[in-house]
Each structure stands twice: as C-alpha cells, then as structure tokens.
Design an enzyme around this catalytic site. Structure first.
Site, PDB file in Angstrom:
ATOM      1  N   ARG A 171       0.858  -1.181   0.000  1.00  0.00           N
ATOM      2  CA  ARG A 171       0.000   0.000   0.000  1.00  0.00           C
ATOM      3  C   ARG A 171       0.895   1.232   0.000  1.00  0.00           C
ATOM      4  NH1 ARG A 171      -2.005  -3.579   3.928  1.00  0.00           N
ATOM      5  NH2 ARG A 171      -4.108  -4.379   3.502  1.00  0.00           N
ATOM      6  N   LYS A 175      -1.779  -2.937   8.094  1.00  0.00           N
ATOM      7  CA  LYS A 175      -2.907  -2.490   8.910  1.00  0.00           C
ATOM      8  C   LYS A 175      -2.964  -3.293  10.203  1.00  0.00           C
ATOM      9  CE  LYS A 175      -5.964  -0.840   5.215  1.00  0.00           C
ATOM     10  NZ  LYS A 175      -7.295  -1.002   4.593  1.00  0.00           N
ATOM     11  N   HIS A 230      -2.578   2.541  -5.678  1.00  0.00           N
ATOM     12  CA  HIS A 230      -3.316   1.317  -5.353  1.00  0.00           C
ATOM     13  C   HIS A 230      -3.548   0.455  -6.591  1.00  0.00           C
ATOM     14  CE1 HIS A 230      -4.816  -0.402  -1.689  1.00  0.00           C
ATOM     15  NE2 HIS A 230      -5.870  -0.878  -2.314  1.00  0.00           N
ATOM     16  N   ARG A 251      -0.845  -1.980  -6.728  1.00  0.00           N
ATOM     17  CA  ARG A 251      -1.106  -3.100  -5.818  1.00  0.00           C
ATOM     18  C   ARG A 251      -2.104  -4.088  -6.439  1.00  0.00           C
ATOM     19  NH1 ARG A 251      -1.075  -4.637  -0.333  1.00  0.00           N
ATOM     20  NH2 ARG A 251      -3.076  -5.269   0.547  1.00  0.00           N
ATOM     21  N   HIS A 288      -3.521  -9.217   3.750  1.00  0.00           N
ATOM     22  CA  HIS A 288      -4.952  -9.172   4.030  1.00  0.00           C
ATOM     23  C   HIS A 288      -5.267  -9.948   5.304  1.00  0.00           C
ATOM     24  CE1 HIS A 288      -5.969  -8.427  -0.480  1.00  0.00           C
ATOM     25  NE2 HIS A 288      -5.742  -7.315   0.169  1.00  0.00           N
ATOM     26  N   TYR A 342      -9.544 -10.778  -6.463  1.00  0.00           N
ATOM     27  CA  TYR A 342      -8.564 -10.927  -7.530  1.00  0.00           C
ATOM     28  C   TYR A 342      -8.820 -12.192  -8.343  1.00  0.00           C
ATOM     29  CZ  TYR A 342      -6.305  -7.186  -5.041  1.00  0.00           C
ATOM     30  OH  TYR A 342      -6.058  -5.990  -4.441  1.00  0.00           O
TER      31      TYR A 342
END
Length: 328
Positions: free
Chosen positions: A152, A176, A245, A248, A271, A280
């Site tokens: 990211r 994150k 993004h 990514r 994730h 995806y």
C-alpha cells in the site's frame, strides 16, 4: 453514546489495538456521526434507533460505506459489553441485509506498466547534475518497489531505512493493525535500483530514518508518490489516471494469474481475510483460460467426431416421447 465512553474507546483502540491514525479517524467520524444523529432526533441508544439510523444510511450511502460504519458501531458496543459498561449490545439483533455488487479491481495493463517504468529510467538517464539524478533515482526506486511487493502507498512511505535487507532480498512491511509481513524481492533490476538509491541516500542524508525521503530528508508523502506516477505516465504518453493502489491491484492479479495460490497471495498482500483476496480471483480470467486450455479433461478424450461439412442431416433424428400427464 457518552463522550466519556467514546474517548475511552478511542484510547483503547490506539494504545491496545494499535490501530493506525487513519483507522482511528474513520472510527471517530462514524461514531460521532451516530452520536449526533441520536442527539438531533432525541433518540435513546437502543435497537430501534440503530435500525432507523442504518436505514437512513442505506438511503444515502453506498453499501460498502454502510457496512463499514455498521462495523464501527458494532465494535464499539462490543467493547462496552466487554468492559461491563453495558449488559448487552443494542446492535446484537440489528439485521443488516445489503446487496453489494462486486467491484473488480482496476488494473494497469502490462504495456502501460512497462511504459511508466521505462519513463522513470529514461528520466534518470537524461538527468543532469547530482541533485536531479538523485531524485530521478528515487522515483525509479519508488515505482519498482511499489510493484515489486504490492505494498500500500502508506506502507511504502512509512518504510524505515532499516526495514530493507537487500543482502537477504527481503523487505519488512508494517501493515494495517500493526500486522508485520516479510516480502521477498526477486528481481535483480529492482534490487539494483534500490541498492543504488540507498547508497546515494545515505551519502546525501546521513542518518535518515525513512527509506524514501523528500527534498528536506523527511518522509516522502503519499501525495508525492501519486505525483511521481502521474509524471511518468505523462512522459510515457499513456492516457488515463493511474494511482498507487492500482499498482497493488495489478501486482496481486498478475501474481494470481501465474501462481493460482490464493493463500500465498493473501499473505503477501497482508490481508486479514481471504474474502478480500478473493476479488482478484474474479478479476483473473487469464488464469481460468490457462487452466481450462491445458487441464480440462475433454482435451484428453479421444472421440470419433463427425468431420466438418458431412451430411449431418442424414443422421436419424432422436425419438420424441409424448409424456402424458398421470391421470391416476
């Protein structure tokens, strides 16, 4: 919706859950909007009021936004119950039924990716003077690493100088929720430009904390990365708007095309849920084409087929069965 309880919850999210500043800001906005709605309408914090709030959110917001705000509210009341500040959560029996369409990730075509990277290297080759050469080298390193590990843009800009081990060919990324992941850097060209940039940066800004720096030696901003991409896309004369993004998304989709291991892609992207990675799969028709072309069992059946142009009309027609209704 006591402000005292809200501030206590925000401290808990910051200090114990280690949520980043952007997530905390989103939580604060979501919960303060709910508090303002309840106060403006003279409502108590109960199931009926929350259902009414969710209904008016659904009328003016996209399903993804409603789900995010609902998740913020649910997490807050779960915290109050856990801390024994409430007996039970008023969100417990609130039903959220939203039909959210699948939005496929926007990709950068491989030709466009090549053009953007080529433009960065061409600018480096044409650079005049040490100052211009350094920043052209930095721009090429930014673009290469952005696509090399699928980071990211916030993760890229917060990379510290100590988190890249170019000898072992790995980069440590803090994602994150404070989740750490290591990504292997496999391209010799990527390693070369990162190594050259690191040496130049250490000479120009000795003791720099951040790996990617601006003109003052401070952390490179996310907006600066967007400008680098736009500048290189313009130099390559590629139409359209490209974002960090999208790098990514492109990394993840092309990686899935080639490996087909969704769990490996999930871990590389950082994730927390496999559901996030599954989009995806929807975007990857190339993988489906490859699998069906090479592995479909029909390819390996030897069947005597009728040659093209033969008299198919001469073949007997299949019998027609007249099935009458059962009268019993």
């Amino acid at each position: 919706m006591s402000m005292e309880y809200l501030e206590q919850y925000f401290r808990y999210c910051a200090l114990q859950k280690k949520l980043d500043a952007k997530t905390l800001k989103a939580y604060r906005i979501d919960l303060e909007q709910l508090a303002a709605y309840l106060q403006a309408n003279g409502l108590s914090t109960n199931r009926a009021a929350l259902e009414q709030y969710v209904e008016q959110l659904s009328a003016r917001c996209k399903p993804a936004t409603v789900k995010r705000k609902y998740a913020s509210i649910r997490a807050y009341f779960h915290y109050l119950v856990y801390e024994e500040l409430l007996d039970r959560s008023p969100v417990e029996k609130v039903r959220l039924q939203l039909r959210q369409e699948i939005v496929l990730p926007r990709l950068i075509e491989k030709d466009a990716l090549t053009g953007i990277l080529d433009a960065a290297y061409e600018a480096l080759e044409a650079s005049a003077g040490e100052h211009q050469r350094f920043f052209c080298l930095r721009d090429a390193a930014v673009l290469e690493l952005l696509f090399a590990c699928g980071a990211r843009v916030s993760e890229l800009c917060h990379l510290r100088a100590s988190t890249l081990d170019l000898e072992r060919q790995v980069v440590r990324i803090m994602g994150k929720g404070g989740r750490e992941r290591w990504v292997y850097l496999c391209s010799p060209q990527v390693l070369d430009v990162l190594g050259r940039y690191r040496s130049a940066c250490q000479a120009r800004y000795p003791g720099a904390v951040w790996f990617f720096v601006n003109r003052d030696g401070k952390r490179l901003s996310e907006q600066s990365v967007r400008r680098i991409i736009a500048r290189c896309a313009s130099a390559a004369q590629i139409g359209g708007r490209y974002t960090p993004h999208m790098f990514r998304h492109s990394f993840a989709t092309y990686l899935w095309d080639n490996c087909g291991d969704i769990y490996e892609v999930k871990n590389i992207l950082g994730h927390s849920s496999i559901k996030t990675t599954e989009r995806y799969v929807h975007a990857s028709l190339q993988r489906q084409k490859m699998v069906l072309t090479t592995a479909h069992p029909r390819q390996y059946l030897t069947v005597h087929t009728v040659p093209s142009g033969s008299a198919l009309a001469a073949l007997p027609k299949p019998p027609v069965f007249d099935i009458a209704p059962n009268k019993e």
